[in-house]
Motif scaffolding. Structure first.
Motif, PDB file in Angstrom:
ATOM      1  N   ASN A  96      10.967  -0.874   0.660  1.00 19.90           N
ATOM      2  CA  ASN A  96       9.241  -0.957   0.644  1.00 19.90           C
ATOM      3  C   ASN A  96       8.583   0.309   0.314  1.00 19.90           C
ATOM      4  OD1 ASN A  96       9.879  -3.139   2.224  1.00 19.90           O
ATOM      5  ND2 ASN A  96      10.896  -2.055   4.102  1.00 19.90           N
ATOM      6  N   GLY A  97       8.017  -0.216  -0.358  1.00 19.81           N
ATOM      7  CA  GLY A  97       6.827   0.678  -0.540  1.00 19.81           C
ATOM      8  C   GLY A  97       6.512   0.892  -2.079  1.00 19.81           C
ATOM      9  N   VAL A  98       7.562   0.868  -2.624  1.00 20.01           N
ATOM     10  CA  VAL A  98       7.335   1.231  -4.649  1.00 20.01           C
ATOM     11  C   VAL A  98       6.544   0.382  -5.313  1.00 20.01           C
ATOM     12  CG1 VAL A  98       9.934   2.149  -3.820  1.00 20.01           C
ATOM     13  CG2 VAL A  98       9.807  -0.516  -4.835  1.00 20.01           C
ATOM     14  N   GLY A  99       5.785  -1.149  -5.224  1.00 21.58           N
ATOM     15  CA  GLY A  99       5.426  -1.528  -6.033  1.00 21.58           C
ATOM     16  C   GLY A  99       5.649  -2.791  -5.972  1.00 21.58           C
ATOM     17  N   LYS A 100       6.686  -3.561  -5.699  1.00 24.62           N
ATOM     18  CA  LYS A 100       6.339  -4.810  -5.999  1.00 24.62           C
ATOM     19  C   LYS A 100       5.873  -5.503  -6.070  1.00 24.62           C
ATOM     20  CE  LYS A 100      10.193  -5.128  -3.379  1.00 24.62           C
ATOM     21  NZ  LYS A 100      10.237  -3.879  -2.523  1.00 24.62           N
ATOM     22  N   THR A 101       4.997  -5.823  -4.914  1.00 24.19           N
ATOM     23  CA  THR A 101       3.884  -6.943  -4.119  1.00 24.19           C
ATOM     24  C   THR A 101       2.665  -6.621  -5.073  1.00 24.19           C
ATOM     25  OG1 THR A 101       4.976  -6.809  -2.159  1.00 24.19           O
ATOM     26  CG2 THR A 101       2.980  -8.255  -2.555  1.00 24.19           C
ATOM     27  N   ASN A 102       3.187  -5.571  -5.291  1.00 27.40           N
ATOM     28  CA  ASN A 102       1.544  -4.763  -6.617  1.00 27.40           C
ATOM     29  C   ASN A 102       1.760  -5.670  -7.998  1.00 27.40           C
ATOM     30  OD1 ASN A 102       0.399  -3.668  -4.357  1.00 27.40           O
ATOM     31  ND2 ASN A 102       1.374  -1.394  -5.559  1.00 27.40           N
ATOM     32  N   ILE A 103       2.820  -5.703  -8.501  1.00 31.75           N
ATOM     33  CA  ILE A 103       3.138  -6.419  -9.449  1.00 31.75           C
ATOM     34  C   ILE A 103       3.229  -8.291  -9.315  1.00 31.75           C
ATOM     35  CG2 ILE A 103       4.571  -6.879 -11.336  1.00 31.75           C
ATOM     36  CD1 ILE A 103       6.444  -4.258 -10.703  1.00 31.75           C
TER      37      ILE A 103
ATOM     38  N   PHE B  27      -3.179 -12.790  -4.468  1.00 35.25           N
ATOM     39  CA  PHE B  27      -2.786 -13.095  -3.357  1.00 35.25           C
ATOM     40  C   PHE B  27      -3.920 -12.781  -2.333  1.00 35.25           C
ATOM     41  CE2 PHE B  27       1.745 -12.189  -4.982  1.00 35.25           C
ATOM     42  CZ  PHE B  27       1.545 -10.927  -4.213  1.00 35.25           C
ATOM     43  N   ARG B  28      -3.765 -11.456  -2.595  1.00 37.03           N
ATOM     44  CA  ARG B  28      -3.990 -10.569  -1.618  1.00 37.03           C
ATOM     45  C   ARG B  28      -6.482 -10.724  -0.882  1.00 37.03           C
ATOM     46  NH1 ARG B  28      -0.534  -5.428  -3.239  1.00 37.03           N
ATOM     47  NH2 ARG B  28       0.997  -5.732  -1.800  1.00 37.03           N
ATOM     48  N   GLY B  29      -6.093 -11.897  -1.879  1.00 31.39           N
ATOM     49  CA  GLY B  29      -7.476 -12.060  -1.912  1.00 31.39           C
ATOM     50  C   GLY B  29      -8.814 -10.118  -1.436  1.00 31.39           C
TER      51      GLY B  29
ATOM     52  N   LEU C  82      -8.563  -2.703  -5.930  1.00 33.93           N
ATOM     53  CA  LEU C  82      -6.934  -2.538  -7.168  1.00 33.93           C
ATOM     54  C   LEU C  82      -7.174  -1.469  -7.777  1.00 33.93           C
ATOM     55  CD1 LEU C  82      -8.332  -6.746  -8.167  1.00 33.93           C
ATOM     56  CD2 LEU C  82      -6.419  -5.378  -5.994  1.00 33.93           C
ATOM     57  N   ILE C  83      -8.398  -0.610  -7.839  1.00 31.50           N
ATOM     58  CA  ILE C  83      -7.897   0.474  -8.498  1.00 31.50           C
ATOM     59  C   ILE C  83      -7.258   1.860  -7.877  1.00 31.50           C
ATOM     60  CG2 ILE C  83      -9.780   2.290  -9.656  1.00 31.50           C
ATOM     61  CD1 ILE C  83     -11.794   0.608  -8.798  1.00 31.50           C
ATOM     62  N   ARG C  84      -6.185   2.438  -8.768  1.00 29.10           N
ATOM     63  CA  ARG C  84      -5.570   3.389  -8.654  1.00 29.10           C
ATOM     64  C   ARG C  84      -6.298   4.464  -8.309  1.00 29.10           C
ATOM     65  NH1 ARG C  84      -1.919   7.161  -9.992  1.00 29.10           N
ATOM     66  NH2 ARG C  84      -3.625   7.862 -12.497  1.00 29.10           N
ATOM     67  N   ARG C  85      -5.696   4.665  -6.658  1.00 29.44           N
ATOM     68  CA  ARG C  85      -6.394   5.723  -6.156  1.00 29.44           C
ATOM     69  C   ARG C  85      -7.102   7.207  -7.058  1.00 29.44           C
ATOM     70  NH1 ARG C  85      -5.695   3.502  -0.971  1.00 29.44           N
ATOM     71  NH2 ARG C  85      -3.436   4.087  -0.830  1.00 29.44           N
ATOM     72  N   GLU C  86      -6.305   7.496  -7.577  1.00 25.69           N
ATOM     73  CA  GLU C  86      -5.614   8.515  -7.590  1.00 25.69           C
ATOM     74  C   GLU C  86      -5.904   8.308  -9.976  1.00 25.69           C
ATOM     75  OE1 GLU C  86      -2.919   7.815  -6.328  1.00 25.69           O
ATOM     76  OE2 GLU C  86      -3.216   8.260  -4.391  1.00 25.69           O
TER      77      GLU C  86
END
Ligand SMILES: Nc1ncnc2c1ncn2[C@@H]1O[C@H](COP(=O)(O)OP(=O)(O)O)[C@@H](O)[C@H]1O
Ligand SMILES: [Mg+2]
Length: 380
Positions: free
Chosen positions: A32-39, A52-54, A60-64
């Protein structure tokens, strides 16, 4: 087309993630949380709309990161498509820019034109609540299905909404509104609405036929009913929206008559922006929202698979399908049948799950990637 290469830069948790894939099943595993859904979300953004997250672009910009992001995909033609050359499509946001840029083979274009290259469909855990939510969620779902078959649907919708916003603004003017200007806006709305209503009706009709052909599906069969958002007693006939002599004056008349009411409440009360897709469980003759959670999931899966068939039939090639955390919710035998069905359709299907054992029966030809906490991808 299918995605043969994907590259994410500063997109959500991904600093730089690149992968190569084949047509067929593509499997992403990891905790969980490794970034699968992000891909998968990144892929969903390669179509009109907000993915799909609207989400807002700024999320969407990486915070760091440096303040921008990029998603780029190399598309390869499927053997059946008749197209020969690969295409590179991408979207991105440069630091300080307020709107995203869309490129096809390096040339800037509109987001709506993305659907001409890639038809993308998805099923995500958030959609578990599709039948329980308000109409707007199902309307977006319906429009997504519609534009995979009728790409110009997105453009008509954008134009309709723009004209409607202007109408609402004009109605709100304190010194009274200019009726001639309103006539013009309502005419613009009617032109777009005729197309929107026509395409949605076509979609619901064709998808229903497709569902009825699926005699032996292991997933539940749905009955679909379209609420157009405006009282239309006769379904639109003809081969195109232009062949509807009566619908435009009819719509214009409805809006003209409702000006004072709409002015009083501050918005346009009737129109295709209020449509809903009502779904019932066929075998149980029951509205979908009254069936069990598991039955609703099976209904959705059945709907999506029917839509895959419809796209394949209409476009001559299957869509790219994103199934986020779908395998985990199926019993082993249904899971195996699902893999088999997906493989037989011949398109590319991206699937995610925490356990690689969920995909044991996905076949030896599947592309498998494991994502670890450092966002390092390994194929296995
Ligand atoms: N804009 C962002 N910048 C950095 N990290 C993000 C951003 N948006 C989301 N994340 C992180 O991405 C992670 C979730 O990734 P997700 O793809 O949903 O995981 P999973 O592998 O469980 O599907 C979370 O840890 C979240 O904090
Ligand atoms: Mg996830």
């Amino acid at each position: 087309m299918f995605i043969s290469g994907l590259s994410l830069t500063d997109f959500r948790s991904h600093k730089k993630t690149q992968l190569q894939a084949d047509a067929g099943l593509v499997i992403l595993t990891g905790e969980n949380g490794v970034g699968k859904t992000n891909i998968l979300e990144a892929i969903s953004l390669l179509s009109p709309g907000r993915g799909f997250r609207g989400s807002q672009l700024s999320d969407l910009i990486r915070r760091e990161g440096e303040g921008g992001f990029a998603i780029s995909a190399k598309l390869h033609p499927l053997a059946v498509s008749g197209v020969v050359d690969p295409v590179t499509i991408g979207i991105g946001l440069t630091p300080k820019a307020s709107s995203r840029q869309v490129r096809v083979n390096g040339v800037a274009t509109s987001a709506n034109s993305l659907s001409e290259w890639l038809a993308i469909l998805w099923l995500t855990p958030a959609m578990d609540r599709l039948f329980l939510e308000g109409a707007s969620v199902r309307r977006r779902f319906l429009d997504r299905l519609t534009l995979t078959i009728f790409p110009s649907h997105a453009r008509h919708y954008t134009r309709y909404e723009a004209a409607m916003r202007q109408r609402n603004k004009l109605l709100a003017e304190e010194k009274g509104y200019d009726p001639l200007w309103l006539d013009g806006l309502e005419q613009m709305m009617a032109e777009q609405a005729a197309n929107i209503i026509f395409f949605r009706q076509q979609l619901v009709q064709q998808l229903s036929e497709q569902i009825n052909q699926q005699e032996d599906s292991p997933f539940a069969k749905a009955d679909l009913f379209l609420d157009d958002g405006i009282e239309i007693t006769e379904p639109l006939g003809g081969a195109s929206a232009d062949q509807q002599p009566d619908i435009m004056p009819y719509l214009q008349n409805i809006w003209q008559k409702s000006r004072s009411r709409d002015a009083a409440i501050g918005r346009t009360l009737q129109g295709p922006h209020r449509a809903d897709l009502k779904v019932a469980h066929h075998a149980k003759s029951m509205p979908a929202d009254q069936t069990s959670t598991g039955e609703q999931k099976a209904l959705l899966l059945g709907l999506i698979l029917a839509q895959v068939n419809l796209i394949t039939e209409k476009n001559g090639q299957p869509p790219v399908l994103l199934l986020d955390e779908v395998a985990a919710h199926l019993d082993p035998s249904r899971r195996e049948i699902l893999f088999e069905i997906l493989r037989s359709k011949g398109g590319q299907v991206w699937m995610s799950g925490t356990e690689s054992s969920l995909f044991d029966k996905a076949g030896s030809s599947a592309c498998r990637f494991h994502l670890d906490k450092e966002q390092i991808l390994t194929d296995f």
